[in-house]
Design a protein around this motif. Sequence first.
Motif, PDB file in Angstrom:
ATOM      1  N   SER A 657       0.831  -1.198   0.000  1.00 55.06           N
ATOM      2  CA  SER A 657       0.000   0.000   0.000  1.00 55.06           C
ATOM      3  C   SER A 657       0.873   1.259   0.000  1.00 55.06           C
ATOM      4  O   SER A 657       2.066   1.227   0.308  1.00 55.06           O
ATOM      5  CB  SER A 657      -0.925   0.003   1.220  1.00 55.06           C
ATOM      6  N   LYS A 658       0.246   2.416  -0.328  1.00 59.21           N
ATOM      7  CA  LYS A 658       0.989   3.677  -0.346  1.00 59.21           C
ATOM      8  C   LYS A 658       1.504   4.034   1.043  1.00 59.21           C
ATOM      9  O   LYS A 658       2.612   4.557   1.184  1.00 59.21           O
ATOM     10  CB  LYS A 658       0.093   4.797  -0.878  1.00 59.21           C
ATOM     11  N   GLU A 659       0.698   3.768   2.073  1.00 59.39           N
ATOM     12  CA  GLU A 659       1.165   4.035   3.428  1.00 59.39           C
ATOM     13  C   GLU A 659       2.330   3.125   3.788  1.00 59.39           C
ATOM     14  O   GLU A 659       3.292   3.544   4.446  1.00 59.39           O
ATOM     15  CB  GLU A 659       0.021   3.844   4.430  1.00 59.39           C
ATOM     16  N   GLY A 660       2.230   1.858   3.349  1.00 57.46           N
ATOM     17  CA  GLY A 660       3.314   0.928   3.636  1.00 57.46           C
ATOM     18  C   GLY A 660       4.598   1.274   2.903  1.00 57.46           C
ATOM     19  O   GLY A 660       5.697   1.072   3.424  1.00 57.46           O
ATOM     20  N   GLN A 661       4.478   1.841   1.691  1.00 60.77           N
ATOM     21  CA  GLN A 661       5.679   2.229   0.938  1.00 60.77           C
ATOM     22  C   GLN A 661       6.460   3.317   1.662  1.00 60.77           C
ATOM     23  O   GLN A 661       7.681   3.398   1.553  1.00 60.77           O
ATOM     24  CB  GLN A 661       5.275   2.703  -0.461  1.00 60.77           C
ATOM     25  N   LYS A 662       5.745   4.189   2.401  1.00 56.97           N
ATOM     26  CA  LYS A 662       6.441   5.218   3.167  1.00 56.97           C
ATOM     27  C   LYS A 662       7.061   4.645   4.444  1.00 56.97           C
ATOM     28  O   LYS A 662       8.038   5.176   4.949  1.00 56.97           O
ATOM     29  CB  LYS A 662       5.465   6.336   3.536  1.00 56.97           C
ATOM     30  N   ARG A 663       6.479   3.564   4.969  1.00 55.80           N
ATOM     31  CA  ARG A 663       6.891   3.046   6.267  1.00 55.80           C
ATOM     32  C   ARG A 663       8.011   2.020   6.177  1.00 55.80           C
ATOM     33  O   ARG A 663       8.862   1.939   7.073  1.00 55.80           O
ATOM     34  CB  ARG A 663       5.681   2.436   6.968  1.00 55.80           C
ATOM     35  N   GLU A 671       6.150  -4.702   6.071  1.00 55.88           N
ATOM     36  CA  GLU A 671       4.752  -4.868   5.681  1.00 55.88           C
ATOM     37  C   GLU A 671       4.227  -6.170   6.251  1.00 55.88           C
ATOM     38  O   GLU A 671       4.900  -7.214   6.191  1.00 55.88           O
ATOM     39  CB  GLU A 671       4.638  -4.857   4.145  1.00 55.88           C
TER      40      GLU A 671
END
Length: 672
Positions: A657-663, A671
């Motif tokens: 996910s986009k949030e996961g790509q930042k994290r 992830e």
Amino acid sequence: AALTRNHGGLSVDSSSRFRAAMAAPTPQITWKAATRGASHTKEDLCPWTAAACIVYYVVVLMVTPLTLRGTGISPAWGQPRTEDVWHAKVAILLVLSALITETCFMASSATNARYLGFNIPGRLQRHRCGDSTLTMSEYFLKVLAAAYMGFWEGGITHTDILAVGGPRPVYLARFFQWSVAVPILIVISNRTFLTACSAREVAIRCAPGVSAACLYCWVAWVMEVTPSLSIRWLMLVLSMLGAVIVSADQLHIAYTHRDDELFSWKMTMLCYQLASFVFYAGIFLCGRFDVVNSLTEQCLYAYCDASVKVFQGAILAMIRNRQDLCAMSSWWVQALSAAKDLDNVIQRARVPIFALDLDGRILEWNENLVKLTGLESDDVRGRALVDIVSEDTREGIKHCLESVVASCGHSSALDPETSTADSPPAHAGNFVEVVIAGAPGRRRRQLAMTLVPKSMQEEEDAGIVAIGQDLTEFAEFKIVQERKSALMGMLSHEIRSPLHGVLGLTGALLESQAGKPIKRQLGMVKGCTARLLDLVANIMDLAQHEKRARDGKPAQRPKTSVNFAAIADEVATMTHMAVDKMNKPLLKASVRFVNKLEGEKTPLVRGDPQKCTQLIYNLVTNACKFTERGAVTVSARHDEERKRLEIEVADTGKGISKEGQKRIFQAFEQEQ
């Protein structure tokens, strides 16, 4: 002189503080005389009084030439006037004395400008210079007019044939002088109120009144030389009307600036000027109606021209000097306030600050240093700085002090034996690290100090201000880091030996008959041991990198050639053997592993083979973990122009996910 105090390593009395405040470009004086600002609207520059002056000027300029053309002028005066000529010559001496007096006023103003001029607003300086120029011009004009009348027997003279009591002489030079001197006086008075205006704005605002004043002087001359009685009375009315209109315009300017700080002084000068004009008008009317004889009238004109303006110049000089005194008073307050504020800043600063004299003795010791070292300011004041620092930093602080003192142009008295002209200081500069032992029971404090020379205009008032930062905790942290790096290097070196032993034993068991029943388990042990050995090698590399960074050595560039095709084959083998936490194969049966580098010729790249293998293996195992069906593909692309080899690991999993790509690029994040 009684207000002396030590400040920043400097013994500064009140007068030197004041001179320092004047020398500094920081203090700027806000002149309260400008209440309406420097920008004026059209209504401000042309009020109803100015409009009345313009109307008067236009009407009189049209009427006067017509009357002169219709009636002509009276004949020239034929009788010599010896008494008038003699008084005109005496008036020259009086005007010269007045000129000398004005020169003294001008010299006083120039003296003030010499000491204050660089801090006085430029517009006010121009007003000061303009006042002196206009006043001197008026006196030169009076000298020329008196000389012309005295040495040329009155010059051009007409006859006032309609004067009561008989004909009287009318001197053209006197009216010419008035037509120029009266506008000059009006401009000088107006400029005292228009201090905040530019030269262009002053010219626009004064032009109507000045033009009307010049014209009503010539209207008075026409009144005296006209042979027509009706025209005489008309010109008299127009002349008096012009004087009233111009005076009203001046009063309007004064009323507009009634909130000025020096309004009462300026109004006094304006009232004196208007009173002198009324006095001249009274003499003029008395002469026309034979209240005073002709000789008395001319004597009053001659001597008043030389004396009346002196008092107006004196009032103007007092106004300018009062403005200077206001500026000096403001700078005095600002200097004392700045000194007090600087004392508070030094004492309450959150960084260590102390002040020294040129011999290296401590004069000021701020509260932060008291808190850090436990040494009170009274205990260290007067002591040499080198006596309270550690021996290992004592030599460095000596050389730094010598360098800063030399930059001030003074000779050093710190250590005559070590300070010689043939041997420059080894640590020249204004930055030094010192270690202060502190009070008993306090730990040593390591400080990084910047030494700045501080001097006043007088050479004897000079010193050094040291501003720095407490490096004690940083130095301790640096020691801890060095110990940590040493421990990491030692542990990694010690752990490598048993790991090599485990790798050798598992390899031998895998090749023996006894190991065949547990071949899969032995392979897992060998793979985990290899990864652990690689991790230990990374820790050792990190410790070596930190050591090289502390020593100031550049990082080592890899010299080994890396074959990514071989690495891909090795990763493929390791992936097929890898298991997850549940001891299940990491590569699921529904997922294919595709190695597109197999059989391909990829260029060799300089790098670290172990780290490259670890990088690709981590990407592949992560792709296998999140792929339920499909394929995990490893491919490569060679860009010959950019000399770049790109390795790509692609999978058919659910993605991130986009949030996961930042994290996921943060430490210890993954992830789910």
